[in-house]
Design an enzyme around this catalytic site. Structure first.
Site, short mmCIF file in Angstrom:
data_model
loop_
_atom_site.label_atom_id
_atom_site.label_comp_id
_atom_site.label_asym_id
_atom_site.label_seq_id
_atom_site.Cartn_x
_atom_site.Cartn_y
_atom_site.Cartn_z
N SER A 67 -53.92 -35.35 40.27
CA SER A 67 -53.46 -33.98 40.30
C SER A 67 -52.08 -34.00 40.96
CB SER A 67 -54.43 -33.09 41.09
OG SER A 67 -54.01 -31.75 41.09
N PRO A 68 -51.03 -34.17 40.17
CA PRO A 68 -49.68 -34.27 40.76
C PRO A 68 -49.25 -32.94 41.34
CG PRO A 68 -49.55 -34.14 38.38
CD PRO A 68 -51.01 -34.26 38.71
N ASP A 105 -54.59 -33.08 36.06
CA ASP A 105 -54.99 -31.72 36.43
C ASP A 105 -53.73 -30.95 36.82
OD1 ASP A 105 -56.61 -29.53 37.25
OD2 ASP A 105 -56.58 -30.26 39.30
#
Length: 324
Positions: free
Chosen positions: A45-46, A88
């Site tokens: 999830s960056p 995400d």
């Protein structure tokens, strides 16, 4: 299961467990140390492209795509031929207006058209416990509803990534259990779709949808409690362990290698450890990486936590910062 070694890296791990290793540094450079086709799954999830800058660092929507593509080129190189990339991504509004940025979709198109990724399937990560936001449009002017869904792109290097939905079956509903017990007579629906007796077979569970409803309510988790007790700042944006575990179970086998290049509090590493997958975590912020060690106290009796070969956690405390 045979022991699968992690790829050898020049950098020294910040800490390690029986299954994985966590590294402090910029993942763009750390990934350069990984061999081609050495990672089975990337779950991450960056930092989102949000209007407001967050303390963990994030790019604006207009610069996000170019920034992310630099990492994605490395992702494509290090993933195995049947490997997957799961991203995400939260949404964003254009500054000062109640209309949405479309950076997630621009990113998807460029990943597929320029870097030769394939879109295996899109998922939607629904958090029913998310607070109403953005406040200006939802709470004050009341012209939007709250934003509770992130898009999740499941991408692959080839058209045939490893996947098995039998590993992520859900319990049958009461109506389905009754159907299995009473039997089903094959017939056509009003739409003309022929429902055969294949649907009356007990497959040990229901196939999950691509809408993942996962409340992120870890306000009193062991990770947060231990960070607070030690005076270590916890990561402010954490996805649920069950989110990472779903894709780890679905897309890998025991012994496969999972990477999170934006590890944060290392939820992906924790989920991989419990699932008996090898894992690598890259995180640029030392404070978040230090706090992430507390996640592994929950499984410390089974998988002792180590830093450079020495026990890292003793008597439930982290009095000294680990060092290379």
């Amino acid at each position: 299961m045979s022991f699968v070694p992690l790829p050898a890296m020049k950098s020294v791990p910040y800490y390690r467990t029986e299954q994985g290793e966590a590294y402090l540094g910029d993942s763009l450079h750390l990934m350069e140390e990984l061999p081609d086709r050495s990672i089975n799954l990337i779950v991450t999830s960056p930092p989102f492209a949000l209007t407001r800058k967050k303390e963990y660092g994030n790019k604006s929507a207009d610069e996000y795509v170019e920034w992310f593509l630099g990492f994605a080129r490395q992702f494509h190189r290090i993933l195995t031929d049947d490997g997957s990339l799961v991203i995400d991504l939260g949404g964003a509004y254009l500054p000062g207006t109640p209309v949405r940025a479309i950076y997630q979709f621009e990113l998807l198109i460029r990943l597929c058209r320029e870097l030769d990724f394939f879109l295996a399937q899109e998922f939607f990560h629904y958090n029913p416990s998310r607070l109403p936001a953005p406040a200006e449009w939802v709470n004050v002017r009341r012209i939007r509803v709250k934003d509770s869904v992130n898009v999740v792109w499941w991408l692959s290097v080839s058209r045939w990534p490893k996947a098995d939905n039998r590993k992520v079956l859900k319990p049958y509903s009461e109506s389905m259990r009754q159907l299995l017990e009473n039997g089903y007579k094959a017939k056509k629906r009003p739409s003309g779709w022929d429902i055969s007796d294949k649907f009356s077979k007990d497959n040990a569970g229901a196939i999950p949808p691509n809408l993942l409803s996962l409340a992120n309510t870890e306000s009193n988790s062991a990770y947060l409690r231990r960070c607070n007790e030690a005076g270590i700042k916890s990561h402010p944006a954490r996805f649920p362990v069950d989110f990472a575990r779903f894709f780890i179970d679905f897309l890998t086998d025991e012994g496969d290698i999972v990477l999170d290049p934006f590890a944060g509090s290392n939820t992906t590493g924790q989920a991989s450890e419990v699932a008996r997958r090898r894992w690598l975590a890259f995180e640029i912020d030392e404070t978040y990486l230090m706090g992430s060690m507390y996640r592994f106290q929950e499984v410390n009796d089974i998988f002792p936590l180590r830093i450079n070969g020495a026990p890292a956690i003793a008597e439930n405390s982290l009095d000294e910062s680990p060092s290379d």
